[in-house]
Design a protein around this motif. Structure first.
Motif, PDB file in Angstrom:
ATOM      1  N   ALA A 120       0.829  -1.209   0.000  1.00  0.00           N
ATOM      2  CA  ALA A 120       0.000   0.000   0.000  1.00  0.00           C
ATOM      3  C   ALA A 120       0.864   1.260   0.000  1.00  0.00           C
ATOM      4  CB  ALA A 120      -0.920  -0.013   1.219  1.00  0.00           C
ATOM      5  N   THR A 123       2.778   1.733  -3.391  1.00  0.00           N
ATOM      6  CA  THR A 123       1.847   2.192  -4.422  1.00  0.00           C
ATOM      7  C   THR A 123       1.539   3.674  -4.266  1.00  0.00           C
ATOM      8  OG1 THR A 123       0.830  -0.014  -4.479  1.00  0.00           O
ATOM      9  CG2 THR A 123      -0.421   1.800  -5.452  1.00  0.00           C
ATOM     10  N   ALA A 124       1.275   4.085  -3.019  1.00  0.00           N
ATOM     11  CA  ALA A 124       0.912   5.481  -2.760  1.00  0.00           C
ATOM     12  C   ALA A 124       2.079   6.423  -3.022  1.00  0.00           C
ATOM     13  CB  ALA A 124       0.441   5.619  -1.317  1.00  0.00           C
ATOM     14  N   ARG A 127       2.622   7.081  -6.713  1.00  0.00           N
ATOM     15  CA  ARG A 127       1.615   7.974  -7.292  1.00  0.00           C
ATOM     16  C   ARG A 127       1.754   9.402  -6.783  1.00  0.00           C
ATOM     17  NH1 ARG A 127      -3.643   4.012  -6.407  1.00  0.00           N
ATOM     18  NH2 ARG A 127      -3.192   2.530  -8.103  1.00  0.00           N
ATOM     19  N   ARG A 206      -5.128   6.087   2.341  1.00  0.00           N
ATOM     20  CA  ARG A 206      -6.175   5.666   1.405  1.00  0.00           C
ATOM     21  C   ARG A 206      -5.780   4.378   0.689  1.00  0.00           C
ATOM     22  NH1 ARG A 206      -7.216  11.822  -0.702  1.00  0.00           N
ATOM     23  NH2 ARG A 206      -8.957  12.322   0.710  1.00  0.00           N
ATOM     24  N   SER A 207      -4.524   4.262   0.334  1.00  0.00           N
ATOM     25  CA  SER A 207      -4.053   3.031  -0.303  1.00  0.00           C
ATOM     26  C   SER A 207      -4.137   1.855   0.667  1.00  0.00           C
ATOM     27  CB  SER A 207      -2.608   3.220  -0.788  1.00  0.00           C
ATOM     28  OG  SER A 207      -2.135   2.076  -1.455  1.00  0.00           O
ATOM     29  N   GLN A 210      -7.715   0.704   0.933  1.00  0.00           N
ATOM     30  CA  GLN A 210      -8.143  -0.068  -0.228  1.00  0.00           C
ATOM     31  C   GLN A 210      -7.605  -1.499  -0.183  1.00  0.00           C
ATOM     32  OE1 GLN A 210      -7.015   1.620  -4.016  1.00  0.00           O
ATOM     33  NE2 GLN A 210      -7.453  -0.267  -5.120  1.00  0.00           N
ATOM     34  N   TRP A 211      -6.297  -1.654   0.058  1.00  0.00           N
ATOM     35  CA  TRP A 211      -5.710  -2.996   0.078  1.00  0.00           C
ATOM     36  C   TRP A 211      -6.254  -3.827   1.239  1.00  0.00           C
ATOM     37  CZ3 TRP A 211      -3.206  -5.699  -3.430  1.00  0.00           C
ATOM     38  CH2 TRP A 211      -2.595  -5.040  -4.494  1.00  0.00           C
TER      39      TRP A 211
END
Length: 288
Positions: A120, A123-124, A127, A206-207, A210-211
């Protein structure tokens, strides 16, 4: 306008002297993250503490701590990594926070939570900051600084009451002179497009939400929710020859070839054996 006494001016000057490292905006973070239907139930920012993990573990033990509690510190004086290793960083130079989760998946699969948090965060960061981040099994985040692999941050998961406290430390604006060890790095040193901690923290949480949600929906099955594949794709450890140092002065040498369904690192040894090693058994994992 009444002039401020000299002592008040000095106090304000000290508070805001490092304009490149403004404090986090707790109210704005709550408005963005603590909302109906969100995983995050509360969010607190404190100027300093010993360890956000220790604080949440103690609050969970006392009862009444809801899933989704987030505790962030601008500075930690007793931050801990795996096996109680200590580290420190200048105030407001990074993101130092912990969250409390109470998974409903089988406890045997809870070992995936630090790996999920790593995916997570990576990924964040890619981005939000425009920096490619790799994963070092089991709990480190890596970046490249001047062509060399450096540690960006670490993750620590601890059982607490009926759940798990997961802590993370990420070096954001540390300069070369401020690094605790030569093998450390920061987003600033990696040429990040963004080192504003507020949007970075929002992106990471937020990531993670989601995960975590997808993992829960899959009943913790890392294959069904793509977690196992995602971690393997971003794991810098795979494909390398490593030495796993174990308790009792034991070690295993081999090539890291896979991540199994339990989140263990599989080493192919010279005698043809594929030996899984558990994160809880590792003292150090280093190049062989």
């Amino acid at each position: 306008m009444t002039p401020q006494p000299p002592e008040n001016r000095d106090k304000d000057a000290g508070r805001w002297s490092d304009l490149s490292r403004p404090p986090l905006n707790a109210n704005a973070l709550r408005r963005a993250l603590v909302r109906p239907g969100s995983l995050w139930s509360s969010l607190d920012v404190v100027p300093a503490t010993g360890s956000t993990n220790t604080d949440l573990v103690e609050r969970a033990a006392g009862g009444g701590l809801r899933e989704g509690a987030v505790l962030i510190a601008e500075e930690q004086s007793a931050a801990r990594g795996r096996l109680d290793r200590r580290w420190s960083a200048p105030p407001r130079s990074g993101l130092f926070f912990s969250v409390y989760l109470t998974p409903t998946v089988p406890p045997a699969r809870w070992g995936w939570l630090p790996l999920l948090t790593g995916v997570a965060a990576a990924t964040a960061i890619a981005r939000s900051a425009g920096v490619d981040t790799a994963l070092k099994w089991p709990n480190d985040l890596l970046i490249t600084v001047d062509g060399a692999e450096r540690k960006l941050g670490g993750i620590l998961a601890e059982r607490a009451a009926d759940g798990v406290v997961i802590g993370m430390g990420l070096n954001v604006s540390l300069t070369a002179d401020e690094l605790p060890v030569p093998t450390a790095g920061s987003l600033a040193l990696a040429g990040a497009a963004n080192t504003d901690r507020d949007p970075l923290l929002r992106a990471v949480l937020r990531s993670l939400e989601q995960w975590y949600g997808e993992w829960q929906e899959a009943d913790g099955d890392p294959g069904a929710c793509r977690l196992q594949t995602a971690y393997a794709a971003g794991c810098a450890t795979l494909g390398r020859k490593v030495r796993a140092h174990l308790p009792g002065d034991r070690s295993i040498d081999g090539e890291a070839v896979a991540l199994d369904a339990d989140g263990r690192l599989v080493l192919a040894t010279s005698d043809g054996v594929q030996q899984p090693v558990d994160a809880g058994d590792i003292v150090h994992l280093r190049p062989a």
